[in-house]
Write an enzyme that holds these catalytic residues in place. Structure first.
Site, PDB file in Angstrom:
ATOM      1  N   GLY A 164      38.148  52.887  43.137  1.00 12.49           N
ATOM      2  CA  GLY A 164      38.798  51.583  43.066  1.00 12.49           C
ATOM      3  C   GLY A 164      40.297  51.702  43.239  1.00 12.49           C
ATOM      4  N   GLY A 165      40.722  52.761  43.890  1.00 15.07           N
ATOM      5  CA  GLY A 165      42.147  53.068  44.013  1.00 15.07           C
ATOM      6  C   GLY A 165      42.922  52.133  44.929  1.00 15.07           C
ATOM      7  N   THR A 166      42.213  51.315  45.704  1.00 13.32           N
ATOM      8  CA  THR A 166      42.900  50.384  46.618  1.00 13.32           C
ATOM      9  C   THR A 166      42.998  48.973  46.022  1.00 13.32           C
ATOM     10  OG1 THR A 166      40.775  49.917  47.639  1.00 13.32           O
ATOM     11  CG2 THR A 166      42.144  51.608  48.688  1.00 13.32           C
ATOM     12  N   GLY A 167      42.539  48.818  44.791  1.00 14.36           N
ATOM     13  CA  GLY A 167      42.539  47.483  44.163  1.00 14.36           C
ATOM     14  C   GLY A 167      43.779  47.211  43.341  1.00 14.36           C
ATOM     15  N   GLY A 213      44.282  49.982  40.668  1.00 15.79           N
ATOM     16  CA  GLY A 213      44.451  51.265  41.359  1.00 15.79           C
ATOM     17  C   GLY A 213      45.797  51.385  42.054  1.00 15.79           C
ATOM     18  N   TYR A 228      27.794  40.987  35.278  1.00 17.52           N
ATOM     19  CA  TYR A 228      28.940  41.903  35.193  1.00 17.52           C
ATOM     20  C   TYR A 228      29.022  42.511  33.798  1.00 17.52           C
ATOM     21  CZ  TYR A 228      34.033  42.957  35.121  1.00 17.52           C
ATOM     22  OH  TYR A 228      35.282  43.536  35.000  1.00 17.52           O
ATOM     23  N   PRO A 269      40.382  46.535  29.167  1.00 17.02           N
ATOM     24  CA  PRO A 269      41.522  45.633  29.359  1.00 17.02           C
ATOM     25  C   PRO A 269      41.177  44.172  29.116  1.00 17.02           C
ATOM     26  CG  PRO A 269      41.072  46.985  31.323  1.00 17.02           C
ATOM     27  CD  PRO A 269      39.891  47.069  30.427  1.00 17.02           C
ATOM     28  N   CYS A 270      42.194  43.387  28.813  1.00 18.82           N
ATOM     29  CA  CYS A 270      42.059  41.926  28.834  1.00 18.82           C
ATOM     30  C   CYS A 270      42.214  41.516  30.306  1.00 18.82           C
ATOM     31  CB  CYS A 270      43.136  41.292  27.956  1.00 18.82           C
ATOM     32  SG  CYS A 270      44.816  41.814  28.358  1.00 18.82           S
ATOM     33  N   ARG A 276      43.748  32.862  27.053  1.00 15.99           N
ATOM     34  CA  ARG A 276      43.591  34.187  27.629  1.00 15.99           C
ATOM     35  C   ARG A 276      44.758  35.085  27.232  1.00 15.99           C
ATOM     36  NH1 ARG A 276      39.405  32.207  28.306  1.00 15.99           N
ATOM     37  NH2 ARG A 276      38.089  32.043  30.182  1.00 15.99           N
TER      38      ARG A 276
HETATM   39  P1  NAP Z   1      39.777  44.944  42.594  1.00 12.81           P
HETATM   40  O1  NAP Z   1      41.207  44.632  42.855  1.00 12.81           O
HETATM   41  O2  NAP Z   1      38.734  43.957  42.976  1.00 12.81           O
HETATM   42  O3  NAP Z   1      39.432  46.354  43.284  1.00 12.81           O
HETATM   43  C1  NAP Z   1      38.099  46.812  43.259  1.00 12.81           C
HETATM   44  C2  NAP Z   1      38.126  48.220  43.794  1.00 12.81           C
HETATM   45  O4  NAP Z   1      36.806  48.750  43.780  1.00 12.81           O
HETATM   46  C3  NAP Z   1      38.640  48.289  45.229  1.00 12.81           C
HETATM   47  O5  NAP Z   1      39.383  49.456  45.409  1.00 12.81           O
HETATM   48  C4  NAP Z   1      37.346  48.348  46.020  1.00 12.81           C
HETATM   49  O6  NAP Z   1      37.481  48.989  47.272  1.00 12.81           O
HETATM   50  C5  NAP Z   1      36.501  49.207  45.093  1.00 12.81           C
HETATM   51  N1  NAP Z   1      35.078  49.021  45.343  1.00 12.81           N
HETATM   52  C6  NAP Z   1      34.355  47.895  45.167  1.00 12.81           C
HETATM   53  N2  NAP Z   1      33.077  48.126  45.487  1.00 12.81           N
HETATM   54  C7  NAP Z   1      32.992  49.421  45.910  1.00 12.81           C
HETATM   55  C8  NAP Z   1      31.942  50.255  46.377  1.00 12.81           C
HETATM   56  N3  NAP Z   1      30.691  49.792  46.512  1.00 12.81           N
HETATM   57  N4  NAP Z   1      32.227  51.527  46.708  1.00 12.81           N
HETATM   58  C9  NAP Z   1      33.492  52.010  46.578  1.00 12.81           C
HETATM   59  N5  NAP Z   1      34.529  51.283  46.122  1.00 12.81           N
HETATM   60  C10 NAP Z   1      34.280  49.998  45.796  1.00 12.81           C
HETATM   61  O7  NAP Z   1      39.547  45.269  41.043  1.00 12.81           O
HETATM   62  P2  NAP Z   1      40.608  45.415  39.865  1.00 12.81           P
HETATM   63  O8  NAP Z   1      40.994  44.062  39.405  1.00 12.81           O
HETATM   64  O9  NAP Z   1      41.654  46.408  40.258  1.00 12.81           O
HETATM   65  O10 NAP Z   1      39.679  46.041  38.699  1.00 12.81           O
HETATM   66  C11 NAP Z   1      39.687  47.419  38.464  1.00 12.81           C
HETATM   67  C12 NAP Z   1      38.791  47.662  37.258  1.00 12.81           C
HETATM   68  O11 NAP Z   1      39.311  46.930  36.135  1.00 12.81           O
HETATM   69  C13 NAP Z   1      37.368  47.170  37.463  1.00 12.81           C
HETATM   70  O12 NAP Z   1      36.466  48.110  36.899  1.00 12.81           O
HETATM   71  C14 NAP Z   1      37.320  45.858  36.687  1.00 12.81           C
HETATM   72  O13 NAP Z   1      36.014  45.588  36.231  1.00 12.81           O
HETATM   73  C15 NAP Z   1      38.275  46.133  35.574  1.00 12.81           C
HETATM   74  N6  NAP Z   1      38.893  44.925  34.983  1.00 12.81           N
HETATM   75  C16 NAP Z   1      39.590  44.047  35.772  1.00 12.81           C
HETATM   76  C17 NAP Z   1      40.161  42.914  35.180  1.00 12.81           C
HETATM   77  C18 NAP Z   1      40.954  41.911  36.008  1.00 12.81           C
HETATM   78  O14 NAP Z   1      41.334  40.868  35.453  1.00 12.81           O
HETATM   79  N7  NAP Z   1      41.224  42.165  37.256  1.00 12.81           N
HETATM   80  C19 NAP Z   1      40.015  42.685  33.804  1.00 12.81           C
HETATM   81  C20 NAP Z   1      39.315  43.615  33.046  1.00 12.81           C
HETATM   82  C21 NAP Z   1      38.753  44.732  33.644  1.00 12.81           C
HETATM   83  P3  NAP Z   1      37.979  48.114  48.550  1.00 12.81           P
HETATM   84  O15 NAP Z   1      39.396  47.794  48.304  1.00 12.81           O
HETATM   85  O16 NAP Z   1      37.783  49.030  49.702  1.00 12.81           O
HETATM   86  O17 NAP Z   1      37.104  46.883  48.577  1.00 12.81           O
HETATM   87  O1  GFB Z   2      40.326  34.656  35.546  1.00 10.87           O
HETATM   88  P1  GFB Z   2      39.234  33.695  35.479  1.00 10.87           P
HETATM   89  O2  GFB Z   2      38.618  33.218  36.771  1.00 10.87           O
HETATM   90  O3  GFB Z   2      38.009  34.269  34.664  1.00 10.87           O
HETATM   91  O4  GFB Z   2      39.764  32.432  34.633  1.00 10.87           O
HETATM   92  P2  GFB Z   2      37.741  34.391  33.099  1.00 10.87           P
HETATM   93  C1  GFB Z   2      38.992  31.263  34.603  1.00 10.87           C
HETATM   94  C2  GFB Z   2      39.736  30.188  33.829  1.00 10.87           C
HETATM   95  O5  GFB Z   2      40.906  29.773  34.581  1.00 10.87           O
HETATM   96  C3  GFB Z   2      38.862  28.976  33.673  1.00 10.87           C
HETATM   97  C4  GFB Z   2      40.737  28.397  35.001  1.00 10.87           C
HETATM   98  O6  GFB Z   2      39.207  28.296  32.495  1.00 10.87           O
HETATM   99  C5  GFB Z   2      39.233  28.150  34.911  1.00 10.87           C
HETATM  100  O7  GFB Z   2      38.961  26.755  34.716  1.00 10.87           O
HETATM  101  N1  GFB Z   2      41.303  28.246  36.352  1.00 10.87           N
HETATM  102  C6  GFB Z   2      42.235  27.326  36.712  1.00 10.87           C
HETATM  103  C7  GFB Z   2      40.998  28.989  37.430  1.00 10.87           C
HETATM  104  N2  GFB Z   2      42.534  27.425  38.016  1.00 10.87           N
HETATM  105  C8  GFB Z   2      41.776  28.488  38.490  1.00 10.87           C
HETATM  106  C9  GFB Z   2      41.663  29.097  39.768  1.00 10.87           C
HETATM  107  O8  GFB Z   2      42.308  28.715  40.758  1.00 10.87           O
HETATM  108  N3  GFB Z   2      40.821  30.156  39.870  1.00 10.87           N
HETATM  109  C10 GFB Z   2      40.082  30.611  38.804  1.00 10.87           C
HETATM  110  N4  GFB Z   2      39.273  31.680  38.978  1.00 10.87           N
HETATM  111  N5  GFB Z   2      40.147  30.037  37.566  1.00 10.87           N
HETATM  112  C11 GFB Z   2      36.507  36.512  33.959  1.00 10.87           C
HETATM  113  C12 GFB Z   2      35.104  37.066  34.036  1.00 10.87           C
HETATM  114  O9  GFB Z   2      36.509  35.404  33.090  1.00 10.87           O
HETATM  115  O10 GFB Z   2      37.397  37.459  33.399  1.00 10.87           O
HETATM  116  C13 GFB Z   2      35.088  38.290  34.884  1.00 10.87           C
HETATM  117  O11 GFB Z   2      34.220  36.091  34.589  1.00 10.87           O
HETATM  118  C14 GFB Z   2      36.240  39.226  34.586  1.00 10.87           C
HETATM  119  O12 GFB Z   2      33.843  38.947  34.696  1.00 10.87           O
HETATM  120  C15 GFB Z   2      37.546  38.537  34.294  1.00 10.87           C
HETATM  121  O13 GFB Z   2      35.921  40.073  33.523  1.00 10.87           O
HETATM  122  C16 GFB Z   2      38.558  39.487  33.698  1.00 10.87           C
HETATM  123  O14 GFB Z   2      38.883  34.974  32.391  1.00 10.87           O
HETATM  124  O15 GFB Z   2      37.219  33.081  32.629  1.00 10.87           O
END
Ligand code: NAP
Ligand code: GFB
Length: 332
Positions: A11-14, A17, A140, A167-168, A226
């Site tokens: 996930g290094g490109t996300g 990462g 998920y 993480p949150c 949040r």
């Molecule tokens: P992201 O921006 O969506 O990046 C996902 C990464 O996983 C990308 O590098 C993607 O590669 C790679 N990936 C997805 N499917 C793959 C597969 N089948 N094989 C190989 N690589 C794959 O995610 P992120 O937000 O950085 O999240 C990183 C971690 O933090 C995740 O485990 C997520 O569950 C966790 N997390 C995120 C949040 C949040 O709010 N974002 C909150 C809590 C926990 P490509 O770029 O090539 O697609």
């Molecule tokens: O980050 P988010 O999509 O996911 O936030 P969760 C959703 C909240 O933001 C809801 C409001 O209350 C939506 O009504 N919201 C307002 C929006 N405008 C927008 C918008 O433009 N886009 C989105 N997406 N929401 C996720 C989990 O929950 O938290 C995932 O479903 C993941 O699995 C992520 O773990 C960290 O915070 O609700």
């Protein structure tokens, strides 16, 4: 050099990462560490043979496992089965291959959104499995909970140090801004950017009396709460965990409870970062998802009592400025 530790970041490109990559190229750089950042173009981790090929190529000593099918509330709500299956396969392949290649430590990533929906607050690390998750993202959530179960099973059978951080909500540069898939902060940023751009375009062509950029629609009621962590702060904590955290139990990596904000607060911060003077309108026909998932970061504070989080509004401004600069390269 042979005495270098090879650290593989799946996930290094996300979002997360990229933040780790930038930090380990600069202030977190160490000469005895070689960091390898992979994305899906390096191989599909939901395929065991492709996973093994990646490990055979890089022979990592350590793994930070970020790769996952990730998305916001609306993406999860409409794809629970795919989120469940894809992530179960990715996670099982990475942990099993890490064991086969004798990886010293694996740090995986859970999320505060996987905790029980019916719970007392604040949530802490002991509560992960105390009841079903919120229905919006059960796929998920169960796939993530199985990482924790597997970590304990690998330790019980083989004494592997496979652990996780929780993480949150995370946001920052390099996020996924795709309006159908994204989390709230990138969703707001991408949509407000397009609204303003269209309005400027229309005004420059037609000069309408009432530009439609006088109001910006926020999905849901704006009432949910949040905790948001800036990707660079999370990256710093994950790098710390790789180097110092030895427990198999997960550790919550979240801002303090007092820094919890409402979705309305978040939308206001995004509007301020764009210097948008229009009204925020709330589309209550869109789902709100979990009302809150307030997490306690007491365990983190025991390890790092003085850790400083980037102020929320500053992090939002930096992310908006990044997006405006790199909108054409961003994941829209
Ligand atoms: P992201 O921006 O969506 O990046 C996902 C990464 O996983 C990308 O590098 C993607 O590669 C790679 N990936 C997805 N499917 C793959 C597969 N089948 N094989 C190989 N690589 C794959 O995610 P992120 O937000 O950085 O999240 C990183 C971690 O933090 C995740 O485990 C997520 O569950 C966790 N997390 C995120 C949040 C949040 O709010 N974002 C909150 C809590 C926990 P490509 O770029 O090539 O697609
Ligand atoms: O980050 P988010 O999509 O996911 O936030 P969760 C959703 C909240 O933001 C809801 C409001 O209350 C939506 O009504 N919201 C307002 C929006 N405008 C927008 C918008 O433009 N886009 C989105 N997406 N929401 C996720 C989990 O929950 O938290 C995932 O479903 C993941 O699995 C992520 O773990 C960290 O915070 O609700």
């Amino acid at each position: 050099m042979s005495d270098q530790k090879v650290i593989l970041v799946t996930g290094g490109t996300g979002l997360v990462g990229q933040a780790i990559r930038i930090l380990t190229e600069k202030e977190e750089r160490r000469n005895d560490e070689r960091w390898v950042f992979i994305g899906s173009k390096d191989g599909d981790l939901s395929n065991l043979e492709e996973t093994r090929a990646i490990y055979n190529k890089y022979k990592p000593n350590y793994v930070i496992h970020l790769a996952a099918m990730v998305g916001g509330l609306y993406h999860n709500m409409s794809n629970n089965l795919e989120f469940l299956r894809k992530n179960i396969h990715i996670n099982d392949n990475v942990l099993q291959t890490s064991f086969e290649y004798d990886v010293k430590k694996v740090i995986s990533c859970l999320s505060t959104c996987i905790f029980p929906d019916k719970t007392t607050y604040p949530i802490d690390e002991t509560m992960v499995h105390n009841g079903p998750p919120h229905p919006s993202n059960y796929g998920y959530s169960y796939a993530k909970r199985l990482i924790d179960i597997a970590n304990h099973a690998y330790y019980e059978k083989h004494k592997c140090i496979f652990t996780s951080v929780t993480p949150c909500n995370v946001f920052g540069p390099y996020d996924n801004f795709n309006p159908e898939h994204s989390h709230v902060i990138p969703g707001l940023i991408g949509r407000l950017y397009r609204l303003i751009s269209q309005s400027i375009f229309i005004q420059s062509i037609y000069k309408p009396e009432n530009s439609n950029a006088e109001s910006f629609t926020v999905l849901g009621s704006g009432r949910p709460l949040r905790q948001f962590i800036y990707s660079y702060d999370l990256a710093r904590l994950i790098i710390w965990a790789l180097r110092n955290y030895e427990e198999v139990e997960t550790i919550i990596l979240s801002v303090d409870e007092k820094d919890e904000v409402s979705i309305k607060d978040a939308a206001s911060a995004v509007a301020e970062a764009f210097n948008f003077k229009g009204n925020l309108v709330f589309d209550t026909s869109a789902a709100d998802g979990q009302y809150k998932k307030t997490a306690n970061n007491g365990k983190l504070r025991k390890y790092l009592p003085d850790f400083q989080f980037t102020p929320f509004n500053q992090a939002i401004k930096e992310t908006v400025d990044w997006y405006i600069k790199y909108v054409n390269e961003a994941r829209n």
